[in-house]
Design a protein around this motif. Structure first.
Motif, PDB file in Angstrom:
ATOM      1  N   PRO A  39     -13.654   3.094  -0.735  1.00 28.93           N
ATOM      2  CA  PRO A  39     -12.291   2.815  -0.812  1.00 28.93           C
ATOM      3  C   PRO A  39     -13.319   1.062   0.084  1.00 28.93           C
ATOM      4  O   PRO A  39     -14.014   1.390   0.144  1.00 28.93           O
ATOM      5  CB  PRO A  39     -10.906   3.102   0.335  1.00 28.93           C
ATOM      6  CG  PRO A  39     -11.265   4.510   0.345  1.00 28.93           C
ATOM      7  CD  PRO A  39     -13.178   4.433   0.128  1.00 28.93           C
ATOM      8  N   SER A  66      -8.503   0.413  -2.664  1.00 24.94           N
ATOM      9  CA  SER A  66      -8.500   1.471  -2.495  1.00 24.94           C
ATOM     10  C   SER A  66      -9.208   2.173  -3.084  1.00 24.94           C
ATOM     11  O   SER A  66     -10.032   3.324  -3.042  1.00 24.94           O
ATOM     12  CB  SER A  66      -7.174   2.560  -1.263  1.00 24.94           C
ATOM     13  OG  SER A  66      -6.234   2.449  -2.977  1.00 24.94           O
ATOM     14  N   MET A  71      -6.710  -2.778   0.783  1.00 20.79           N
ATOM     15  CA  MET A  71      -6.499  -3.183   1.151  1.00 20.79           C
ATOM     16  C   MET A  71      -7.562  -4.353   2.024  1.00 20.79           C
ATOM     17  O   MET A  71      -7.135  -4.188   3.731  1.00 20.79           O
ATOM     18  CB  MET A  71      -8.131  -2.289   1.739  1.00 20.79           C
ATOM     19  CG  MET A  71      -8.486  -1.626   0.646  1.00 20.79           C
ATOM     20  SD  MET A  71      -7.277   0.760   1.354  1.00 20.79           S
ATOM     21  CE  MET A  71      -8.165   0.655   2.942  1.00 20.79           C
ATOM     22  N   TRP A  93       0.306  -0.973  -0.143  1.00 20.29           N
ATOM     23  CA  TRP A  93      -0.216  -0.138  -0.025  1.00 20.29           C
ATOM     24  C   TRP A  93       0.583   1.382   0.199  1.00 20.29           C
ATOM     25  O   TRP A  93       2.134   0.760   0.108  1.00 20.29           O
ATOM     26  CB  TRP A  93      -0.658   0.155   1.445  1.00 20.29           C
ATOM     27  CG  TRP A  93      -0.104   0.129   2.242  1.00 20.29           C
ATOM     28  CD1 TRP A  93       0.440  -0.184   3.323  1.00 20.29           C
ATOM     29  CD2 TRP A  93      -0.772   1.679   2.908  1.00 20.29           C
ATOM     30  NE1 TRP A  93       0.644   0.045   4.461  1.00 20.29           N
ATOM     31  CE2 TRP A  93       0.605   1.241   4.391  1.00 20.29           C
ATOM     32  CE3 TRP A  93      -1.283   2.772   3.297  1.00 20.29           C
ATOM     33  CZ2 TRP A  93       0.066   2.441   5.547  1.00 20.29           C
ATOM     34  CZ3 TRP A  93      -1.217   3.921   3.817  1.00 20.29           C
ATOM     35  CH2 TRP A  93      -0.045   3.546   5.218  1.00 20.29           C
ATOM     36  N   ASP A  94       0.587   2.025  -0.122  1.00 23.00           N
ATOM     37  CA  ASP A  94       1.194   3.610  -0.318  1.00 23.00           C
ATOM     38  C   ASP A  94       2.175   3.526  -1.072  1.00 23.00           C
ATOM     39  O   ASP A  94       3.100   4.847  -0.957  1.00 23.00           O
ATOM     40  CB  ASP A  94       1.780   3.986   0.771  1.00 23.00           C
ATOM     41  CG  ASP A  94       1.462   5.167   1.530  1.00 23.00           C
ATOM     42  OD1 ASP A  94       2.025   5.992   2.379  1.00 23.00           O
ATOM     43  OD2 ASP A  94       0.253   6.236   1.071  1.00 23.00           O
ATOM     44  N   ASN A  95       2.159   2.598  -2.399  1.00 20.55           N
ATOM     45  CA  ASN A  95       3.323   3.005  -3.651  1.00 20.55           C
ATOM     46  C   ASN A  95       2.675   3.069  -4.314  1.00 20.55           C
ATOM     47  O   ASN A  95       1.249   3.733  -5.267  1.00 20.55           O
ATOM     48  CB  ASN A  95       3.929   2.034  -3.853  1.00 20.55           C
ATOM     49  CG  ASN A  95       5.127   1.299  -3.273  1.00 20.55           C
ATOM     50  OD1 ASN A  95       5.700   2.321  -2.560  1.00 20.55           O
ATOM     51  ND2 ASN A  95       5.382   0.280  -3.105  1.00 20.55           N
ATOM     52  N   GLU A  96       3.344   3.873  -5.316  1.00 18.87           N
ATOM     53  CA  GLU A  96       2.722   5.036  -6.603  1.00 18.87           C
ATOM     54  C   GLU A  96       2.606   3.303  -7.842  1.00 18.87           C
ATOM     55  O   GLU A  96       1.283   3.921  -7.861  1.00 18.87           O
ATOM     56  CB  GLU A  96       3.088   5.146  -7.149  1.00 18.87           C
ATOM     57  CG  GLU A  96       3.919   7.046  -7.283  1.00 18.87           C
ATOM     58  CD  GLU A  96       5.185   7.966  -7.244  1.00 18.87           C
ATOM     59  OE1 GLU A  96       4.612   8.853  -7.356  1.00 18.87           O
ATOM     60  OE2 GLU A  96       6.088   7.175  -7.731  1.00 18.87           O
ATOM     61  N   ASP A  98      -4.106   1.295  -3.190  1.00 20.48           N
ATOM     62  CA  ASP A  98      -3.755   0.285  -2.242  1.00 20.48           C
ATOM     63  C   ASP A  98      -4.162  -1.322  -1.892  1.00 20.48           C
ATOM     64  O   ASP A  98      -5.751  -1.100  -2.288  1.00 20.48           O
ATOM     65  CB  ASP A  98      -3.587   0.701  -0.423  1.00 20.48           C
ATOM     66  CG  ASP A  98      -2.847   2.278  -0.872  1.00 20.48           C
ATOM     67  OD1 ASP A  98      -3.363   3.146  -0.371  1.00 20.48           O
ATOM     68  OD2 ASP A  98      -1.866   2.478  -1.534  1.00 20.48           O
TER      69      ASP A  98
END
Lengths: 622, 380
Positions: free
Chosen positions: B133, B93, B78, B37-40, B76
């Motif tokens: 999300p 997300s 989830m 998660w939270d990556n491009e 992301d």
């Protein structure tokens, strides 16, 4: 103040020729001017319609806005592991700082330094694998150059560890330097093989066999002196005259620079030359004398053919024990703040930076950590690491964190929760409120009133809770029934957050109690809602209208006393109402409805009052 | 608790799940899936901890997990669940639910099926379409149930293009997690501290039962059902509190255990040893709760890391069903006998532990410090 000086010093060392140039694709910089703006870690560039020579065109030819990132290392997959692992070491070091005392302190700091170095080496190893496996030669070359940068970093760090952290005294100093060179230069093994195969191997072994360091430095020096003289005697007696190889070997063992330089191909660089030279000419060299040997070794090795490279300058600065120069040169040579930030922090723990020029020395650690952490915050994912670095910057860390953390994009609730947790742990109440408010507004816009309420509770934001309750009440007025009963029925202690919310909960309770046909309880609840002033005035009419069915019941529910209070409320309400000018028919119709309602209420209240008085009067009688 | 191996993987891990073993199999877990998660660019990846045939001198490969294959994922991850041996379902997300298929012969993953607008705030028909999300998934072949920030519950069937059943506005707040009670009943937890039980046999859009905590309405983030006793459910909250519920009795939890210092992200009963429970949290710790009553004189201890205080606050349900022959140790009403041993499994404090999974003697977890930890010796 210190930061400016440091930055200025860096800039002075740069000339225009040193600055790298980047061509923006699609932009004709000769024809059009470009404009730019700085961001936290990036720069926005685009073409303007201003023309340098000719008349300005209406529209720039290139329609794109470019984002230029300075720090590309942060996006490297392999280097990410370096950042994450070193973050753990960094935080661990800050935490054990209080426990570091006395004799074990130095060994613990050395251990931390070795940890950092093993992480660099692991990264180097992995980058090497990636370089080999690379599909196209260009990226393969890029990875290989990364490997050499990492190798140089480890080389410098290792030397700093020996000289500054371990603070090796004369004697062990050379042993450490030998290990250092051996680790980084493979060819030294072949040279030592040659040396050991010489005439006096036994003397060699017994000399260097110092496991328990049972000999003192003086004893060592004497022994070596004796051996050195013996070698010289052999040379002068021309014992090896017949064999030129053995003769040059003997000269090498005496530390003769010319003889050593003849073997230049085996010595890959000047510091290898330096250490070998010291091994044979002055093995008990003292740390303060190192710099003279270092300078002359560098000069002799380069022989005036080439000039020193940045790495050479850094190592030279280390040999001169000029920590500030080392850090300054590294900051300029390396593209990323990682190395200098962590090394400086470690050296600061060794209490080495304070003894130097305090002018900007005491702030240097913080400056570098702030730069590094800001770079992390520019990355979509690594910002979480940056938080801990800001924590350990006593002067500007907190305010930097406050600024950065509000700007993290929050696309899911889970990410928002993590950011909020970071803020709450550091008592950043302003940031908590502002983030919760943004999330609550988004929820209201998406009609997620339960989520909105949940965010206002977290931020203890009474004003927003009032807003949410007003939404519910408005929905009720429009539709005649409550939405989201699961929320309103189960507010619990959160109800106390705002008056409006309490009113909402109690009003819903009134409906529930009425539904259960507990009319007396419903009646007193309704009355208390009005008299306790928590009901908004705009809602009073609705409440009074709700009272109508209770007034019209067969049995008398409201007592006389209660009826008087209701009448008082009605009068308060109607007396305060302004008289409408009667502008349009709709307004007139509304007024008519209002008047009818009021009249009906007055009638019902009067009837109820009559019945109540009669009932109470007769009960008392009997 | 012996060796636990860590590997840094250059992506923050949001979910880790063991691949289920074929029924009746005697093997131990070998493969697990992770989501980032939270990556491009986020990835769903499959990893293996099996032998590679070439152990080095000290059996070095035993713990090291190797990447088998991965595939890009939009948004992301989830939640992630194994639908069966080859298929993985993910919640994104972006509000999309995707089924990935693993091809073991050439070690690749491919998209098998996708419901792109499973969760949204304003629908795809309207001009101001905004997605929401998807926060939780539970699978029971062939059904997939998903919940999201839009308060919606979807029931999908594999290979059906449209949702079989959708409950719009099932909740006015965010639904964080879902689990099956007895099919066709599901249980959801939300961000105002409520558990809701839904029965798919009923036609309406109302839950058949609502349970909630007394006191503050702390959001609940995770839920897991006891493997054998389908009325026992554990939840984890935003304040790190672990609650054990008996859904047949009353509307309040049976036990409240003060656990972590921050949000509890996942709670799992061990599937074959349900006296063992595992929780992981934003505070960077992973705890093993051992309520087995083998050792009579086990006192309440907290191991590792110098934390000496012990936590056990036990509120007793006074409606214990004494007719039941097997009383779950989690619902035990005798505080004198009931001792829980709590162990912290990670060697040092780290950033948030987002996810964990247990299967047999193996445990895997993933953290925000971009590391995956695996151990194959949970009970040694």
């Amino acid at each position: 103040m210190g930061f400016h000086q440091f930055g200025q010093a860096c800039l002075e060392l740069l000339t225009l020729d040193d600055l790298p140039t980047l061509l923006i694709p699609g932009v004709n910089s000769k024809k059009h001017q470009m404009c730019f703006d700085w961001g936290p870690g990036e720069m926005l560039v685009c073409e303007t319609s201003f023309n340098k020579k000719e008349k300005s065109e209406m529209v720039p030819s290139c329609p794109f806005i470019y984002i230029i990132r300075k720090d590309v290392d942060v996006y490297s997959q392999v280097l990410r592991k370096l950042f994450n692992e070193s973050h753990g070491i960094f935080v661990g070091l800050q935490r054990i700082e209080e426990e570091l005392t006395g004799k074990s302190r130095k060994s613990q700091l050395v251990r931390v330094s070795k940890n950092y170095r093993s992480v660099i080496r692991a990264c180097m190893e992995e980058m090497h694998q990636v370089a080999i496996a690379a599909k196209d030669p260009a990226s393969g070359r890029q990875f290989s150059s990364q490997v050499s940068i990492l190798s140089a970093m480890e080389l410098i760090w290792n030397l700093c560890e020996i000289l500054f952290i371990e603070v090796a005294p004369a004697g062990p100093l050379l042993l450490h330097l030998l290990d250092w060179v051996r680790l980084h230069v493979c060819e030294v093994d072949s040279l030592s093989a040659d040396v050991l195969g010489s005439e006096n191997p036994s003397k060699h072994e017994s000399f260097w066999n110092l496991p328990g360091n049972t000999q003192t430095l003086t004893e060592l020096e004497l022994k070596w002196q004796h051996w050195h003289e013996e070698c010289e005697r052999y040379l002068q007696d021309c014992t090896f005259a017949s064999n030129p190889h053995l003769e040059s070997l003997c000269k090498i063992m005496l530390g003769d620079e010319a003889a050593l330089l003849e073997q230049k191909e085996l010595l890959s660089n000047w510091y290898h030359f330096l250490v070998t030279r010291l091994l044979y000419s002055n093995p008990t060299v003292k740390p303060i004398d190192l710099q003279y040997y270092a300078q002359s070794s560098l000069d002799l090795f380069l022989g005036g053919e080439s000039s020193p490279e940045p790495l050479d300058n850094i190592l030279m600065a280390a040999f001169e024990f000029d920590i500030h120069q080392v850090i300054k040169e590294c900051s300029i040579a390396l593209s990323n703040w990682w190395f200098v930030a962590h090394l400086t922090d470690l050296l600061d723990h060794c209490k080495l930076l304070q003894s130097h020029n305090l002018y900007f020395g005491s702030n240097m650690r913080e400056f570098l950590l702030l730069e590094y952490a800001s770079g992390l915050f520019a990355h979509p994912s690594l910002w979480q690491l940056g938080v801990d670095y800001f924590d350990y910057c006593p002067e500007l860390g907190r305010v930097s964190l406050e600024l950065h953390i509000e700007r993290i994009p929050l696309n899911t609730e889970q990410k928002a929760l993590k950011v909020l947790r970071i803020c709450e742990q550091r008592q950043m109440t302003e940031q908590v409120r502002s983030i919760c408010k943004i999330l609550a507004m988004k929820a209201v816009r998406n009609n997620r009133l339960g989520s909105a309420l949940s965010w206002s509770i977290r931020a203890k934001d009474a004003a927003f809770a009032t807003l949410v309750s007003d939404r519910f009440l408005r929905d009720y007025c429009e539709r005649g029934c409550f939405s989201d009963l699961d929320l309103i029925d189960n507010l619990g202690p959160a109800m106390m957050l705002s008056d409006r919310l309490t009113f909402l909960g109690k009003y819903r309770e009134f409906h529930r109690v009425y539904g259960e046909k507990r009319f007396a309880d419903a009646a007193s609840l309704l009355l208390s809602l009005m008299t306790s002033q928590i009901a908004p005035r705009s809602f009073w009419m609705t409440l009074l209208t709700d009272a109508l069915p209770l007034l019209e019941q067969k049995q008398v529910i409201f007592s006389a006393e209660q009826t008087y209070e209701l009448m008082q409320c009605l009068e308060d309400l109607t007396s305060g109402k302004p008289v409408h000018g009667g502008s349009d028919t709709q307004q007139c119709q509304d007024d008519d409805i209002e008047t009818t309602k009021v009249e009906m209420l007055r009638l019902a209240l009067a009837r109820n009052l009559a019945r109540a008085i009669v009932r109470e009067g007769s009960l008392e009688g009997s | 608790m012996e060796e636990i191996y860590a590997k840094f993987v250059s992506q923050k891990i949001s979910k880790t799940r063991w691949r289920p073993l074929p029924p009746g199999s005697l093997q131990t877990a070998e493969t697990f899936a992770t989501g980032s998660w939270d990556n491009e660019e986020n990835y769903v990846a499959l990893w293996s901890i099996g032998d590679f045939g070439n152990l080095d001198s000290d059996g070095g490969f035993e713990g090291d997990h190797q990447l088998l294959c991965d595939i890009r994922h939009h948004g992301d991850i989830m939640d992630l669940q194994f639908f069966d041996q080859e298929r993985i379902v993910t919640a994104s997300s972006t509000g999309c639910v995707t089924v990935f298929l693993h091809h073991p012969n050439n070690q690749t993953l491919s998209v098998n099926q996708q419901w792109t607008t499973a969760h949204y705030h304003t629908g795809p028909g309207s001009p101001s379409y905004s997605s929401a999300p998807c926060t939780g998934i539970v699978c029971n072949n062939p059904e997939i149930v998903t919940v999201g920030e839009d308060g919606r519950i979807n029931l999908f069937r594999a290979d059906h293009k449209e949702a079989v059943r959708t409950i719009d506005n099932a909740d006015s707040s965010t639904l964080h997690a879902v689990t099956f009670l007895r099919t066709p009943e599901i249980l959801t937890v939300n961000s105002i501290g409520q558990l809701k039980i839904w029965d798919f046999r009923q036609q309406g859009n109302e839950p058949s039962q609502i349970l909630s905590l007394t006191g503050d309405r702390v959001p609940l983030h995770c839920v897991d059902r006891h493997p054998n006793q389908q009325h026992v459910v554990a939840t984890g909250g935003q304040d790190g509190m672990l609650s054990i519920w008996d859904v047949r009795q009353g509307t309040m939890p049976v036990s409240l255990l003060k656990a972590h210092e921050a949000e509890m992200w996942e709670v799992h009963f061990h599937p074959s040893n349900p006296d063992h429970l595992f929780t992981c949290s934003e505070d960077g710790s992973l705890w093993h709760w051992d309520a087995s009553t083998d050792v009579p004189e086990k006192s309440l201890l907290f191991h590792q890391g110098g934390r000496t205080s012990a936590f056990l606050s036990h509120s007793i349900s006074n409606q214990a069903n004494v007719h039941q022959s097997v009383i779950s140790s989690w619902l035990s009403t005798d505080p004198a006998k009931d001792r829980i041993e709590i162990t912290s499994l990670l060697p040092s404090r780290t950033l948030s532990v987002n996810s964990l999974d247990v299967l047999g003697p193996c445990l895997v977890c993933g953290t925000d410090a971009e590391a995956i930890y695996v151990t194959r010796h949970l009970f040694s």
